[in-house]
Design a protein around this motif. Structure first.
Motif, short mmCIF file in Angstrom:
data_model
loop_
_atom_site.label_atom_id
_atom_site.label_comp_id
_atom_site.label_asym_id
_atom_site.label_seq_id
_atom_site.Cartn_x
_atom_site.Cartn_y
_atom_site.Cartn_z
N VAL A 55 0.85 -1.19 0.00
CA VAL A 55 0.00 0.00 0.00
C VAL A 55 0.89 1.24 0.00
CG1 VAL A 55 -1.73 1.27 1.32
CG2 VAL A 55 -1.83 -1.22 1.21
N ASN A 56 0.65 2.16 -0.94
CA ASN A 56 1.48 3.37 -1.00
C ASN A 56 1.05 4.38 0.07
OD1 ASN A 56 -0.62 5.06 -1.91
ND2 ASN A 56 -0.04 4.90 -4.04
N GLU A 57 1.80 5.46 0.16
CA GLU A 57 1.58 6.45 1.21
C GLU A 57 0.20 7.10 1.13
OE1 GLU A 57 3.78 10.54 2.56
OE2 GLU A 57 5.03 8.96 1.71
N GLN A 58 -0.26 7.44 -0.07
CA GLN A 58 -1.56 8.12 -0.23
C GLN A 58 -2.70 7.21 0.20
OE1 GLN A 58 -4.21 7.39 -2.68
NE2 GLN A 58 -5.42 9.04 -1.79
N VAL A 59 -2.67 5.97 -0.24
CA VAL A 59 -3.72 5.01 0.11
C VAL A 59 -3.66 4.72 1.61
CG1 VAL A 59 -4.61 2.69 -0.26
CG2 VAL A 59 -3.82 4.04 -2.22
N MET A 60 -2.45 4.60 2.15
CA MET A 60 -2.29 4.33 3.58
C MET A 60 -2.88 5.48 4.41
SD MET A 60 -1.48 2.25 5.91
CE MET A 60 -0.26 1.04 5.50
N MET A 61 -2.69 6.73 3.95
CA MET A 61 -3.27 7.87 4.66
C MET A 61 -4.79 7.76 4.72
SD MET A 61 -1.22 11.47 3.98
CE MET A 61 -2.50 12.04 2.96
N LEU A 62 -5.42 7.37 3.61
CA LEU A 62 -6.87 7.19 3.58
C LEU A 62 -7.29 6.08 4.54
CD1 LEU A 62 -9.66 7.81 2.36
CD2 LEU A 62 -9.11 6.18 0.54
N LEU A 63 -6.56 4.99 4.53
CA LEU A 63 -6.87 3.87 5.43
C LEU A 63 -6.71 4.29 6.90
CD1 LEU A 63 -5.19 0.94 3.47
CD2 LEU A 63 -7.63 1.49 3.59
N GLN A 64 -5.70 5.09 7.19
CA GLN A 64 -5.48 5.56 8.56
C GLN A 64 -6.55 6.57 8.99
OE1 GLN A 64 -1.44 6.91 8.08
NE2 GLN A 64 -0.59 4.96 8.82
N LEU A 65 -6.92 7.48 8.09
CA LEU A 65 -7.94 8.48 8.41
C LEU A 65 -9.30 7.84 8.73
CD1 LEU A 65 -7.17 11.27 5.78
CD2 LEU A 65 -7.06 11.50 8.28
N THR A 66 -9.55 6.71 8.12
CA THR A 66 -10.83 6.02 8.32
C THR A 66 -10.72 4.85 9.30
OG1 THR A 66 -10.39 4.63 6.39
CG2 THR A 66 -11.65 6.65 6.02
N ASP A 67 -9.55 4.72 9.93
CA ASP A 67 -9.26 3.64 10.89
C ASP A 67 -9.33 2.24 10.27
OD1 ASP A 67 -8.57 5.24 13.04
OD2 ASP A 67 -10.61 5.31 13.82
N MET A 68 -9.33 2.15 8.96
CA MET A 68 -9.33 0.83 8.30
C MET A 68 -8.01 0.11 8.51
SD MET A 68 -12.27 0.15 7.10
CE MET A 68 -11.87 -1.27 6.08
N ASP A 69 -6.94 0.87 8.79
CA ASP A 69 -5.65 0.24 9.05
C ASP A 69 -5.67 -0.56 10.35
OD1 ASP A 69 -5.81 2.76 10.46
OD2 ASP A 69 -3.65 2.62 10.84
N LYS A 70 -6.66 -0.27 11.21
CA LYS A 70 -6.80 -1.02 12.46
C LYS A 70 -7.64 -2.28 12.26
CE LYS A 70 -6.31 3.03 15.45
NZ LYS A 70 -6.03 4.06 14.46
N ILE A 71 -8.43 -2.30 11.20
CA ILE A 71 -9.32 -3.42 10.92
C ILE A 71 -8.67 -4.43 9.97
CG2 ILE A 71 -11.54 -4.04 9.85
CD1 ILE A 71 -12.52 -1.22 10.80
N LEU A 72 -7.91 -3.92 9.02
CA LEU A 72 -7.26 -4.76 8.03
C LEU A 72 -5.80 -5.02 8.41
CD1 LEU A 72 -8.57 -2.85 4.91
CD2 LEU A 72 -9.05 -5.26 5.40
N LYS A 73 -5.32 -6.20 8.13
CA LYS A 73 -3.91 -6.49 8.31
C LYS A 73 -3.21 -6.09 7.02
CE LYS A 73 -0.22 -8.19 10.22
NZ LYS A 73 0.58 -7.30 11.00
N ILE A 74 -2.24 -5.18 7.14
CA ILE A 74 -1.56 -4.64 5.96
C ILE A 74 -0.08 -4.99 6.04
CG2 ILE A 74 -1.03 -2.55 4.66
CD1 ILE A 74 -3.53 -1.29 6.07
#
Length: 88
Positions: A55-74
């Motif tokens: 996952v690149n930086e831009q997509v990771m920022m979106l995932l972090q802003l929506t807390d999806m990075d806490k739900i998905l294993k990346i």
């Protein structure tokens, strides 16, 4: 074939794991995020697990802003994901 349809097709083979490699994805908006959330629900309902990698930086920022990075294993890369799978 749309993303959600592709996930459905993959689930017909009854996999235990689905990994989405973002290596060639440079941008994702709210529509892409919605498709990802729906896919996560679909995969979980089928008794499988969904992982992301590369996952690149831009997509990771979106995932972090929506807390999806806490739900998905990346995973940082496909290689890191495959290494983890071998240890299971």
């Amino acid at each position: 074939m749309q993303f959600g349809q592709h996930i459905q097709k993959l689930l017909e083979g009854k996999p235990k794991v689905i990994v989405i490699d973002f290596k060639n994805v440079s941008f994702m908006d709210s529509s892409g995020l919605g498709a990802l959330v729906l896919s996560l629900k679909t995969v979980r309902a089928a008794g499988a697990k969904l992982f992301l990698c590369s996952v690149n930086e831009q997509v990771m920022m979106l995932l972090q802003l929506t807390d999806m990075d806490k739900i998905l294993k990346i995973y940082e890369s496909r290689e890191e994901f495959e290494k983890m799978m071998k240890m299971m």
